[in-house]
Write a protein that holds these residues in place. Structure first.
Motif, PDB file in Angstrom:
ATOM      1  N   ASN B 110       0.836  -1.071  -0.218  1.00 39.46           N
ATOM      2  CA  ASN B 110      -0.063   0.017  -0.042  1.00 39.46           C
ATOM      3  C   ASN B 110       1.153   1.183  -0.043  1.00 39.46           C
ATOM      4  O   ASN B 110       1.990   1.216   0.521  1.00 39.46           O
ATOM      5  N   GLU B 111       0.237   2.357  -0.428  1.00 36.29           N
ATOM      6  CA  GLU B 111       1.113   3.350  -0.811  1.00 36.29           C
ATOM      7  C   GLU B 111       1.185   4.329   0.640  1.00 36.29           C
ATOM      8  O   GLU B 111       2.113   4.878   1.008  1.00 36.29           O
ATOM      9  N   ASN B 112       0.363   3.921   1.472  1.00 37.89           N
ATOM     10  CA  ASN B 112       0.451   4.715   2.774  1.00 37.89           C
ATOM     11  C   ASN B 112       1.277   3.788   3.663  1.00 37.89           C
ATOM     12  O   ASN B 112       1.080   2.684   4.178  1.00 37.89           O
ATOM     13  N   PRO B 113       2.306   4.465   4.301  1.00 41.13           N
ATOM     14  CA  PRO B 113       3.529   3.605   5.097  1.00 41.13           C
ATOM     15  C   PRO B 113       2.867   3.168   6.467  1.00 41.13           C
ATOM     16  O   PRO B 113       2.949   1.968   6.755  1.00 41.13           O
ATOM     17  N   PHE B 114       1.418   3.742   6.796  1.00 38.61           N
ATOM     18  CA  PHE B 114       1.215   3.378   7.982  1.00 38.61           C
ATOM     19  C   PHE B 114       0.507   1.963   7.971  1.00 38.61           C
ATOM     20  O   PHE B 114       0.357   1.053   8.630  1.00 38.61           O
ATOM     21  N   VAL B 115      -0.103   2.068   6.624  1.00 39.62           N
ATOM     22  CA  VAL B 115      -0.922   0.618   6.296  1.00 39.62           C
ATOM     23  C   VAL B 115       0.188  -0.493   6.080  1.00 39.62           C
ATOM     24  O   VAL B 115       0.112  -1.567   6.638  1.00 39.62           O
ATOM     25  N   ARG B 116       1.298  -0.238   5.528  1.00 40.77           N
ATOM     26  CA  ARG B 116       2.305  -1.313   5.284  1.00 40.77           C
ATOM     27  C   ARG B 116       2.948  -1.611   6.779  1.00 40.77           C
ATOM     28  O   ARG B 116       2.999  -2.732   6.774  1.00 40.77           O
ATOM     29  N   GLY B 117       3.057  -0.619   7.717  1.00 39.78           N
ATOM     30  CA  GLY B 117       3.582  -0.914   8.961  1.00 39.78           C
ATOM     31  C   GLY B 117       2.635  -1.951   9.532  1.00 39.78           C
ATOM     32  O   GLY B 117       2.757  -2.816  10.447  1.00 39.78           O
ATOM     33  N   LEU B 118       1.244  -1.486   9.391  1.00 44.11           N
ATOM     34  CA  LEU B 118       0.097  -2.161  10.243  1.00 44.11           C
ATOM     35  C   LEU B 118       0.291  -3.721   9.830  1.00 44.11           C
ATOM     36  O   LEU B 118       0.132  -4.475  10.522  1.00 44.11           O
ATOM     37  N   ALA B 119       0.172  -3.826   8.602  1.00 44.96           N
ATOM     38  CA  ALA B 119       0.045  -4.991   7.972  1.00 44.96           C
ATOM     39  C   ALA B 119       1.305  -6.206   8.466  1.00 44.96           C
ATOM     40  O   ALA B 119       1.075  -7.218   8.934  1.00 44.96           O
ATOM     41  N   LEU B 120       2.531  -5.370   8.235  1.00 43.50           N
ATOM     42  CA  LEU B 120       3.661  -6.227   8.943  1.00 43.50           C
ATOM     43  C   LEU B 120       3.651  -6.534  10.148  1.00 43.50           C
ATOM     44  O   LEU B 120       3.966  -7.863  10.738  1.00 43.50           O
ATOM     45  N   ARG B 121       3.299  -5.536  11.227  1.00 45.72           N
ATOM     46  CA  ARG B 121       3.121  -5.949  12.499  1.00 45.72           C
ATOM     47  C   ARG B 121       2.033  -7.100  12.671  1.00 45.72           C
ATOM     48  O   ARG B 121       2.416  -7.782  13.592  1.00 45.72           O
TER      49      ARG B 121
END
Lengths: 417, 771
Positions: B110-121
């Motif tokens: 996802n382009e939104n880094p918070f979404v990327r972080g959330l998914a990874l977490r």
């Protein structure tokens, strides 16, 4: 690092918030804490808290009592207790910032916001950030506001204290949304809170006196603007003991410390600082003054027996205020413990002044004298005639006291913007 | 799924959950955007309800598929809620997790880094080993993501993955990548990198710190936020500078941290200062001067918990620098509304820092705390005054004056505390106390005789009893009322005191003494009392002169020595400054439980068992009667459980498994009783009274062998032992093994000590060995 974080309400034993970070605590940890609190309070009385740390089979509990709610961290690591207690305090302030106030009801209504916050503050037990600026952008939930009754604020409202704003406007949650309403209310609240702690011996001599001060800023300002704050120029920063006491004409700070968001380079020279307050509540400065402190209040107690009546005693208490005449002490409470055989009291109000009350609690044998508006430069006194259920012991004078007084004063000061 | 009848409540819950599922399916996918650009979805409140239902304990697993679908949405709050659900439910629905993988895949791009972080977490917090390769792949991409938020999340996810599958993490050479992240431009990333390295390399003592890394971290220190500064400083403490110049550089650069508003940073800095200046006495004196102000500020301004921690640390510091804060004793006076745990520590400090000059002031202050309103504080205050007086002889008379005055208050807790302390005073300087003891008959009714004050009072009474006319009559009334005083120590002392008084005033005491003997000897519950009475009776019968000699008043070793040991113990822990060790007063080995076995030993266990093996209270078998009360490890009293029970098979397996083995001998040479007169039953009974149970026993004429076991109350720590008793040589050979029932690895030295003390004592009681 931290295994779990939870918030307990001890009255009913409710767990308001529980976040498990590392999944390595299989027991009912809130239950363990409640047990500990209960057994301690059974042995020592309900006002007493047990030491804020204990250990069960390798799990360490560190907790903090904030406004009746217990904020708790559990861990298996040998952590720094200071860091954990600071963290607990900070999390409480953050929750207050984001939800408006800190109360059981508010936590229940806003639990998903709190969990969002916690997930960004702590990851797998490691603290990531507690900066409101950062957290604002990570958190998307809207807070649900709760009205709070603030009795203290109401009594202040009776005073004419110009220039200070009260109550509900400072209880707003900070917001991450930029809507028109919040843009208009660009508020910042600055409180200078000084606590004077002093104790006197029965002959009137001061045993110790110390002022602990803190400057707290609650900011709703958008965009982190720069604020310059200057304190009195007659503040002297004492760094070494070489200075003899008679040299000093100003206020001496023995120690002080600043928040990260303060630039203190100008402070030593000109007593000025530049701050970039983040949204929310922070303490930007703490300072400590001790030594020669001019005391604003003096208390003179006298205890006398009544000849011929072994179960009667008279206690006279006089309080003198040494503050300027145009100032008032708003709420002055003196608590006087009496001998354990005391049964009842009779209050002879010596000055006939109004706005005072004297109450006697027979369970704990305390007299509480409340004065609502104590004007500077005046004296107030009361005479209490105590009747005991038995004769007073020969040393009953020892049992009168220690007198505890708590006085709250609002002193207005000028702010140049 | 429960087979058979489902309760009405269960059915109701199933219906609710099904209803939620329906609502989810029906709700539209519509996402509205409000004026501020924040998305709101219709499904959001439904998902919230699902989470609430889950928090209430109901089984919401049927909704897994629907929630996964709901996770693909533009509404970020909804996404977070859905992910929260997935991370909790993943382990219960292992087969369905595959559905979520697609969502994770998309969100990780996802382009939104918070979404990327959330998914990874969320992905890495699922403890499912099947997905480890997938997690590893996502991790290695995330570690070089353009956004700092994603990078820092990735680092913590490394640690999560390490606990799940350590070999894979070590094989994938992630460690090198982690060391690289130390050079990252974003301080939060660096900090998480340090945290990750410290934890993954924990068995090696954490991340390696050489001069380069240390210098680098020092230079960047101020970029970190307060929590990460704590972390970095606590890591830097391990660095050993190679020369003095380097040490001074570090000291200078860290000087401003002492004024940081976060006490964690301040204390971490103080720890480094102290450690670096070890051995350099003059410099260390300067250090102590420097840290004085911040510590005093903490004591004034801090919250009670911080003040408490600070006080404990001050005690540790005082023992290595005796001058520390000596002049500032007024800071340790009690404040209004201070919790008692803080006041108690302050009293401890006042005891230590009182000097000739300050002791009178301090004693005046402490006497003000003796109000009787708070039991603990009253008792402790009396003790403190006593301790100060013993150390500083010039104030003994002053303290005694105060105590005598306080005795007149009529408040029982005050009087009891003072009487207890007066006994100690008698020991130190009997001349000063004796004259004041004439007040005893006037106040004795207010003493709580079932507390420690009871025996103290009796002892004092006996000492001056021959001068006080009422003394025998006081004893007489106590003997009449004996049922009200069941405490063993009281009864024992009563025996001693009555005999003492009898020897001085035989006529008045004869009758009551014989009555007392009669009652005590008929005692069946408490062997000690019966024994003592028997012994005294025989002594008086056989040799009065000897008795008089024994009961002539002697000073006994004062209890003060134990306090000195306590102080010394605390100062040893300076290396563990700024940790919980100082608060417990013990070195960390005694209370830190091993977190996990070292990687490499994992191969034996299935991953499912991994986490259940970390649980300390394993499923207990039904035939074990071990009480499951959580017990504070840091308690003062060590007691043995009376309900312990171990069967023969278990005993054997524990005997073979326990690693802590101690062998020692107990000499019974001075036992007055011929050993062969005792039967096995007698011996077993004595042990059982002391909560040590017999597994097996047997023997021939010359020696007997016993297998015994015992358990600490409320814990799983067991002691097993084998005792071989040789009647001819009069020696008992003991092999003692201590361990934890559930195989948990713990440090058991302290427990072993206690167990061996108990054992030795019991063996001696058995054979009536003196001392």
């Amino acid at each position: 690092m931290i295994s779990q974080f939870f918030i307990l309400s001890p009255q009913r034993g409710d767990v308001l918030i529980l976040r498990d970070f590392r999944h390595d605590t299989p027991q009912d940890t809130p239950g363990l804490l409640l047990d500990r609190l209960k057994t301690w309070q059974k042995d020592h009385g309900t006002e007493q808290d047990p030491p804020p740390i204990f250990n069960v089979d390798g799990f360490h509990f560190l907790f903090k009592n904030i406004q009746g709610l217990y904020f708790v961290c559990t861990t298996k690591f040998n952590v720094s207790p200071f860091m954990i207690y600071e963290l607990l305090g900070r999390v409480a302030i953050l929750i207050k910032d984001f939800c408006g106030i800190l109360s059981e009801e508010c936590l229940r209504l806003n639990s998903s916001l709190v969990y969002e916050l916690l997930d960004e503050i702590i990851d797998y037990g490691y603290v990531q950030t507690t900066s409101t600026d950062r957290l604002k952008s990570y958190v998307y939930e809207d807070p649900i506001q709760v009205k709070r009754e603030n009795i203290f604020m109401n009594s202040l409202a009776k005073l004419k204290a110009p220039g200070t704003s009260l109550g509900s406007s400072s209880n707003r949650p900070i917001t991450h949304m930029r809507d028109e309403k919040s843009v208009k209310q660009n508020d910042v609240f600055i409180d200078v809170i000084e606590r004077l702690v002093a104790s006197f011996a029965s002959n009137g001599m001061t045993v110790r006196a110390e002022i602990d001060g803190s400057i707290q800023v609650k900011s709703y300002l958008q965009g982190n603007p720069e604020i310059r704050l200057g304190l009195n120029s007659n503040i002297i920063l004492e760094r070494n003991k070489d200075m003899s006491r008679s040299d000093r004409y100003g206020i001496v700070f023995e120690d002080y410390k600043f928040h990260d968001s303060v630039d203190p380079t100008d402070f030593e020279e000109h007593k000025r600082m530049i701050i970039f307050p983040p949204e929310g509540e922070i303490t930007i400065m703490n300072y400590r003054i001790s030594g020669e402190v001019s005391l604003p209040f003096r208390v003179f107690p006298t205890v006398m027996r009544v000849p011929g009546y072994p179960n009667r005693m008279d206690v006279t208490i006089r309080i003198r205020t040494d503050i300027p005449e145009n100032r008032f002490a708003n709420k002055c409470t003196l608590t006087v413990p009496l001998p354990h055989v005391s049964q009842s009291i009779y209050n002879e109000n010596m000055d006939g002044s109004n706005d005072q009350s004297v109450q006697y609690d027979n369970r704990i044998k305390n007299v509480i004298w409340t004065i609502n508006n104590l004007q500077g430069g005046t004296e107030q006194s009361i005479k209490i005639k105590i009747t005991g259920s038995a004769s007073f012991s020969t040393v009953a004078e020892l049992e009168v006291g220690p007198i505890r007084q708590v006085i709250i004063t609002l002193i207005s000061f000028k702010i140049k913007l | 799924m429960a087979s058979g009848k489902i309760s009405f409540l269960g059915q109701q819950q199933n219906r609710e959950v099904a209803e939620l599922g329906l609502r989810l399916k029906e709700a539209s996918e519509n996402v509205t955007t409000n004026q501020m650009g924040v998305q709101h979805s219709v499904k959001r409140p439904i998902i919230k309800k699902v989470l609430e239902t889950m928090a209430a304990g109901m089984d919401v697993s049927p909704l897994f598929g629907d929630i996964v679908k709901a996770a693909s949405t533009k509404d970020l709050v909804q996404k977070k809620l859905a992910y929260m659900y997935i991370s909790v439910q993943a382990e219960k629905n292992v087969d369905l997790v595959i559905l979520a993988v697609n969502t994770f895949q998309n969100d990780l791009q996802n382009e939104n880094p918070f979404v990327r972080g959330l998914a990874l977490r969320t992905l890495c917090s699922m403890r499912l080993t099947d997905y480890v390769p997938y997690m590893l792949k996502s991790l290695s991409h995330a570690l070089i993501d353009s956004s700092a938020y994603v990078r820092k999340t990735a680092l913590i996810s490394c640690v999560k993955l390490f606990h799940l599958a350590p070999k894979e993490v070590l094989d994938a050479s992630l460690i090198d990548q982690l060391y690289n992240t130390l050079r990252d431009r974003d301080p939060e990333v660096v900090a998480n990198g340090i945290a990750a390295l410290n934890e993954i390399l924990r068995s090696e003592g954490g991340m390696t710190i050489n001069a380069n890394i240390a210098l680098y971290l020092l230079q960047r220190l101020r970029e970190f936020n307060e929590w990460h500064q704590c972390l970095v400083l606590n890591t830097l403490i391990r660095y050993k500078p190679s020369n003095e110049d380097e040490k001074f550089d570090i000291l200078n650069s860290l000087d401003d941290r002492l004024k940081h508003h976060n006490s964690g940073v301040q204390l971490a800095t103080i720890k480094i200062f102290i450690k670096l200046t070890e051995g350099m006495t003059e410099i260390q004196q300067d250090v102590y001067k420097r840290i004085k102000e911040p510590i005093l500020t903490l004591l004034s301004l801090g919250s009670p918990e911080i003040v408490y921690s600070c006080l404990e640390h001050v005690i540790a510091l005082m023992n290595s620098s005796h001058q520390f804060l000596r002049e500032d004793y007024k800071y340790f006076y009690r404040k209004i509304k201070e919790p008692s745990f803080v006041t108690l520590r302050k009293l401890e400090i006042l005891e230590i820092i009182a000097t000739e000059k300050s002791s009178k002031d301090i004693i005046d202050e402490i006497s003000g705390y003796i109000t009787g309103k708070d039991k603990l504080i009253t008792q402790r205050s009396v003790e403190s005054i006593t301790k100060i007086s013993f150390r500083i002889e010039s104030v003994i008379s002053y303290s005694l004056e105060i105590f005598m005055k306080l005795l007149e208050t009529g408040i029982d807790i005050i009087i009891s505390s003072i009487i207890t302390m007066l006994e100690e005073f008698m020991n130190e300087s009997p001349e000063k106390v004796e004259s004041s003891l004439s007040v005893l008959p006037l106040i004795w009714t207010t003493i709580d005789l079932n507390s420690k004050a009871g025996p103290a009072f009796l002892n004092l009474l006996a000492i001056v009893g021959y001068e006080i006319p009422e003394a025998p009559y006081i004893l007489e009334s106590l003997i009449e009322d004996l049922e009200n005083y069941p405490t063993t120590s009281f009864r024992l002392q009563l025996l001693d005191s009555t005999v003492t008084l009898f020897l001085r005033r035989p006529v008045e005491c004869r009758v009551m003494l014989s009555k007392l003997f009669k009652i005590s000897m008929e005692q069946t519950e408490n062997l000690d009392i019966r024994e003592r009475a028997l012994f005294l009776y025989r002594l008086l019968q056989n040799d009065i002169e000897k008795a008089k000699e024994i009961f002539k008043y002697q000073r006994y070793a004062s209890k003060n020595n134990s306090k000195k040991d306590n102080i010394n113990m605390k100062s040893k822990h300076l290396p563990e400054f700024n940790t919980l060790s100082i608060l417990y007063g013990k070195p960390s080995e005694q209370f830190i439980v091993e977190l996990e076995p070292i990687p490499g030993l994992f191969s034996k266990r299935k991953d499912d068992d991994f986490f259940s093996s970390l649980s300390l209270h394993n499923i207990s078998e039904p035939d074990e009667l071990i009480p499951v009360q959580p017990q504070n490890l840091v308690k003062e009293e060590f007691t043995l459980s009376s309900t312990v029970s171990v069967d023969a098979k278990k005993f054997k397996s524990y005997w073979e498994g326990f690693k802590e083995i101690y062998e020692f001998e107990v000499s019974l040479l001075d036992s007055p009783i011929s050993l062969t007169r005792l039967t096995l039953d007698d011996i077993e009974a004595v042990f059982e009274e002391n909560n040590i149970m017999t597994m097996a026993s047997g023997g021939t004429g010359d020696f007997i062998k016993l297998f015994l076991y015992a358990q600490e109350t409320g814990s799983y720590i067991l002691m097993l032992c084998e005792i071989k008793l040789n009647f001819n040589s009069k020696i008992a050979k003991v092999i003692m093994k201590v361990g934890h029932e559930t195989d948990q690895i713990m440090n058991l030295t302290k427990h072993s000590e206690y167990f061996s003390q108990y054992l030795t004592r019991c063996i001696k009681i058995c054979f009536n060995s003196v001392n």
